[in-house]
Design a protein around this motif. Structure first.
Motif, PDB file in Angstrom:
ATOM      1  N   PHE A   1      -0.943  -7.107   5.041  1.00 40.57           N
ATOM      2  CA  PHE A   1      -2.329  -6.637   5.078  1.00 40.57           C
ATOM      3  C   PHE A   1      -2.471  -5.269   4.401  1.00 40.57           C
ATOM      4  O   PHE A   1      -3.341  -5.064   3.563  1.00 40.57           O
ATOM      5  N   MET A   2      -1.607  -4.318   4.762  1.00 42.96           N
ATOM      6  CA  MET A   2      -1.728  -2.953   4.234  1.00 42.96           C
ATOM      7  C   MET A   2      -1.608  -2.906   2.717  1.00 42.96           C
ATOM      8  O   MET A   2      -2.205  -2.051   2.073  1.00 42.96           O
TER       9      MET A   2
ATOM     10  N   SER B   1      -2.246  -5.645   0.680  1.00 47.77           N
ATOM     11  CA  SER B   1      -3.135  -6.611   0.031  1.00 47.77           C
ATOM     12  C   SER B   1      -4.244  -5.826  -0.658  1.00 47.77           C
ATOM     13  O   SER B   1      -4.430  -4.626  -0.404  1.00 47.77           O
ATOM     14  N   ASP B   2      -5.009  -6.489  -1.514  1.00 45.17           N
ATOM     15  CA  ASP B   2      -6.141  -5.801  -2.155  1.00 45.17           C
ATOM     16  C   ASP B   2      -7.102  -5.248  -1.106  1.00 45.17           C
ATOM     17  O   ASP B   2      -7.570  -4.121  -1.228  1.00 45.17           O
ATOM     18  N   ALA B   3      -7.381  -6.043  -0.060  1.00 40.25           N
ATOM     19  CA  ALA B   3      -8.319  -5.610   0.990  1.00 40.25           C
ATOM     20  C   ALA B   3      -7.776  -4.407   1.758  1.00 40.25           C
ATOM     21  O   ALA B   3      -8.513  -3.457   2.034  1.00 40.25           O
ATOM     22  N   GLY B   4      -6.492  -4.444   2.104  1.00 43.27           N
ATOM     23  CA  GLY B   4      -5.895  -3.333   2.839  1.00 43.27           C
ATOM     24  C   GLY B   4      -5.823  -2.065   2.010  1.00 43.27           C
ATOM     25  O   GLY B   4      -6.183  -0.977   2.471  1.00 43.27           O
ATOM     26  N   LEU B   5      -5.365  -2.190   0.768  1.00 45.16           N
ATOM     27  CA  LEU B   5      -5.295  -1.027  -0.123  1.00 45.16           C
ATOM     28  C   LEU B   5      -6.673  -0.414  -0.331  1.00 45.16           C
ATOM     29  O   LEU B   5      -6.815   0.809  -0.370  1.00 45.16           O
ATOM     30  N   LYS B   6      -7.676  -1.270  -0.469  1.00 46.17           N
ATOM     31  CA  LYS B   6      -9.037  -0.766  -0.683  1.00 46.17           C
ATOM     32  C   LYS B   6      -9.478   0.107   0.494  1.00 46.17           C
ATOM     33  O   LYS B   6     -10.165   1.107   0.307  1.00 46.17           O
ATOM     34  N   ILE B   7      -9.040  -0.257   1.715  1.00 45.92           N
ATOM     35  CA  ILE B   7      -9.410   0.529   2.895  1.00 45.92           C
ATOM     36  C   ILE B   7      -8.735   1.898   2.877  1.00 45.92           C
ATOM     37  O   ILE B   7      -9.393   2.919   2.990  1.00 45.92           O
ATOM     38  N   TRP B   8      -7.405   1.923   2.789  1.00 44.67           N
ATOM     39  CA  TRP B   8      -6.720   3.204   2.997  1.00 44.67           C
ATOM     40  C   TRP B   8      -6.485   4.024   1.733  1.00 44.67           C
ATOM     41  O   TRP B   8      -6.329   5.240   1.809  1.00 44.67           O
TER      42      TRP B   8
ATOM     43  N   LYS C   1     -11.158   1.602  10.331  1.00 46.19           N
ATOM     44  CA  LYS C   1     -11.453   0.430   9.494  1.00 46.19           C
ATOM     45  C   LYS C   1     -10.304  -0.576   9.524  1.00 46.19           C
ATOM     46  O   LYS C   1     -10.529  -1.783   9.574  1.00 46.19           O
ATOM     47  N   ILE C   2      -9.073  -0.085   9.504  1.00 46.55           N
ATOM     48  CA  ILE C   2      -7.902  -0.968   9.598  1.00 46.55           C
ATOM     49  C   ILE C   2      -7.925  -1.703  10.930  1.00 46.55           C
ATOM     50  O   ILE C   2      -7.697  -2.912  10.994  1.00 46.55           O
TER      51      ILE C   2
ATOM     52  N   GLN D   1       2.613   9.619   3.073  1.00 49.07           N
ATOM     53  CA  GLN D   1       3.566   8.558   3.394  1.00 49.07           C
ATOM     54  C   GLN D   1       2.883   7.599   4.358  1.00 49.07           C
ATOM     55  O   GLN D   1       2.278   8.031   5.338  1.00 49.07           O
ATOM     56  N   VAL D   2       2.983   6.313   4.061  1.00 49.42           N
ATOM     57  CA  VAL D   2       2.444   5.259   4.920  1.00 49.42           C
ATOM     58  C   VAL D   2       3.631   4.425   5.369  1.00 49.42           C
ATOM     59  O   VAL D   2       4.405   3.952   4.540  1.00 49.42           O
ATOM     60  N   ARG D   3       3.757   4.261   6.683  1.00 54.64           N
ATOM     61  CA  ARG D   3       4.862   3.481   7.255  1.00 54.64           C
ATOM     62  C   ARG D   3       4.325   2.302   8.046  1.00 54.64           C
ATOM     63  O   ARG D   3       3.277   2.407   8.691  1.00 54.64           O
ATOM     64  N   VAL D   4       5.091   1.216   8.022  1.00 53.43           N
ATOM     65  CA  VAL D   4       4.823   0.028   8.828  1.00 53.43           C
ATOM     66  C   VAL D   4       6.126  -0.244   9.572  1.00 53.43           C
ATOM     67  O   VAL D   4       7.142  -0.566   8.948  1.00 53.43           O
TER      68      VAL D   4
END
Length: 139
Positions: free
Chosen positions: A31-32, A34-41, A129-130, A90-93
């Protein structure tokens, strides 16, 4: 005199935000990034993210992808168009069990308390939003 909130010895001001979601680590990562996830954050990209390549969003955020470890994290230079300085994001999952995953944002090299406050508001809005999108997807 007390040190201001978010002030570090070496990297200026910083801000971090994390939240655990009821979703598997692979689904959260997918999700993070994906196009939709990237568009959010991050924003709508002019071209795709690539390691050691510069990126730019349609809103004017730009930088360089410095580290990209799939299913783990991304570390990038990050600058708003109206800023003079370049920060680091930095973005972590991080998986926390079968269906629990922590998503975190950490930003450093912010110039001062005001820029930190601006980014605190920004990342809290992005996390909201996420949260809404993950809830919607899990119905």
């Amino acid at each position: 005199m007390a040190k201001p909130v978010g002030k570090t010895k070496d990297v200026g001001f910083q801000f971090g935000l994390q939240k655990t979601f009821p979703i598997s680590e692979p689904k959260a990562w997918d999700f993070m990034f994906s196009d939709a996830g990237l568009k959010i954050w991050l924003g709508e990209l002019v071209k795709s993210l690539e390691l050691k390549k510069e990126y730019r969003t349609k809103d004017g955020i730009n930088g360089l992808v410095r580290v990209f470890k799939p299913n783990s994290h991304i570390r990038m230079n990050w600058k708003k168009k109206e800023w003079e300085n370049m920060s680091t994001v930095q973005v972590r999952v991080i998986g926390k069990g079968k269906n629990r995953t922590l998503i975190s944002f950490h930003q450093e090299k912010l110039t001062d308390f005001n820029q930190r406050a601006e980014m605190k508001e920004y990342w809290n809005e992005k996390m909201d939003k996420i949260t809404k999108e993950i809830k919607k997807a899990s119905r």
